[in-house]
Write a protein that holds these residues in place. Sequence first.
Motif, PDB file in Angstrom:
ATOM      1  N   GLN A  79      45.072  37.588  52.941  1.00  0.00           N
ATOM      2  CA  GLN A  79      45.673  38.584  53.819  1.00  0.00           C
ATOM      3  C   GLN A  79      47.166  38.715  53.584  1.00  0.00           C
ATOM      4  O   GLN A  79      47.729  39.813  53.656  1.00  0.00           O
ATOM      5  N   GLU A  80      47.830  37.592  53.286  1.00  0.00           N
ATOM      6  CA  GLU A  80      49.265  37.642  52.989  1.00  0.00           C
ATOM      7  C   GLU A  80      49.535  38.490  51.748  1.00  0.00           C
ATOM      8  O   GLU A  80      50.504  39.258  51.701  1.00  0.00           O
ATOM      9  N   ASP A  83      48.983  42.160  52.807  1.00  0.00           N
ATOM     10  CA  ASP A  83      50.064  42.586  53.698  1.00  0.00           C
ATOM     11  C   ASP A  83      51.367  42.788  52.933  1.00  0.00           C
ATOM     12  O   ASP A  83      52.129  43.728  53.230  1.00  0.00           O
ATOM     13  N   THR A  84      51.631  41.927  51.964  1.00  0.00           N
ATOM     14  CA  THR A  84      52.849  42.064  51.168  1.00  0.00           C
ATOM     15  C   THR A  84      52.831  43.365  50.376  1.00  0.00           C
ATOM     16  O   THR A  84      53.837  44.089  50.306  1.00  0.00           O
ATOM     17  N   ASN A  87      53.322  46.192  53.025  1.00  0.00           N
ATOM     18  CA  ASN A  87      54.648  46.179  53.662  1.00  0.00           C
ATOM     19  C   ASN A  87      55.775  46.471  52.681  1.00  0.00           C
ATOM     20  O   ASN A  87      56.761  47.140  53.024  1.00  0.00           O
ATOM     21  N   THR A 136      41.326  47.005  53.100  1.00  0.00           N
ATOM     22  CA  THR A 136      42.483  47.911  53.071  1.00  0.00           C
ATOM     23  C   THR A 136      42.201  49.157  52.249  1.00  0.00           C
ATOM     24  O   THR A 136      42.550  50.275  52.644  1.00  0.00           O
TER      25      THR A 136
END
Length: 310
Positions: A79-80, A83-84, A87, A136
């Motif tokens: 997930q990191e 998300d990176t 973002n 996603t």
Amino acid sequence: MSAARGTDSVRLDGKVAIVTGAGRGLGRAYAIAMAEAGAAVVVNDLDGETAESTAEEIRTAGGRAATVVAAVGTSKTAQELVDTAVNEFGRLDVLVANAGALRDRVLWKMSDEDFDLVISSHLRGAFTCGRAAAVTMREQKEGGRIILIGSPAGQFGSFGQTNYSAAKAGLVAMSRTWSLELARAEIAVNTVIPTALSPMTATIPAYAKVYEDYLRGEPIPVEYRRDHALGTPEDVAPLVVWLASDAAADVTGQALGLGGDRLTVYSHPDVLHTQNHDGGWSPALIDEAWHSGLDAHAQRSGPRGSEQDS
């Protein structure tokens, strides 16, 4: 940063990619080639220094890169990474699941820890990252690409690599399943089977000298590039760039190999032969059928040209 061969007319402009295990070797080559083709890249590695080195090379050449320093395998890391990408660069288009560890031992010497680490990093790591990426990409409703990295070990077996062979075979089966599940969302899923000179290759006696020569800057002999499909990590990267691009939008569920000068399409498992017997089979009937013709269809372990052929 040198120009990537074969990517001048196949571009990734506007796309955002994650490459796991991108600090060195093949993963680094994939990340740099994708950046050269125009993609923004999230560079992942367990080693922060090598991850930042890859990212800095991309930035120095005018590309965009972010880093995530973490071991793959957990849902948190997956997930990191996603998300990176979102973002830092606004979206996610491509996942290249390359990271993994090696713990080679013959079966009777392999520990639970040896087995679990390799399965967790290669197979579970690709699963958790692939799942997070798929969520996603489906939400974006603009398709996507998931590229898993296999190995000849997963196609043919490899002495001393129970854990690695099982993980790599599992990746091919997983990618074919995902290609079915994600088709409606226009997310193509494929497995790349790379072959390149590496420290692991150097442990094979037949390749030890050519690897030493390669490290000294000598060119790889043509017979190795063609007959053994052995080249540099950079030789493999064009296949990853192509699969990530719009040009390969209709390519899914495939296992494709590249190494040196050789591009390979691997077969799906298939039924080789069937035979019926009224009323079913006994062990004796199976033995008779086997030795009267079924044995001609038997498949052997190991790649063509291996020492097992001699």
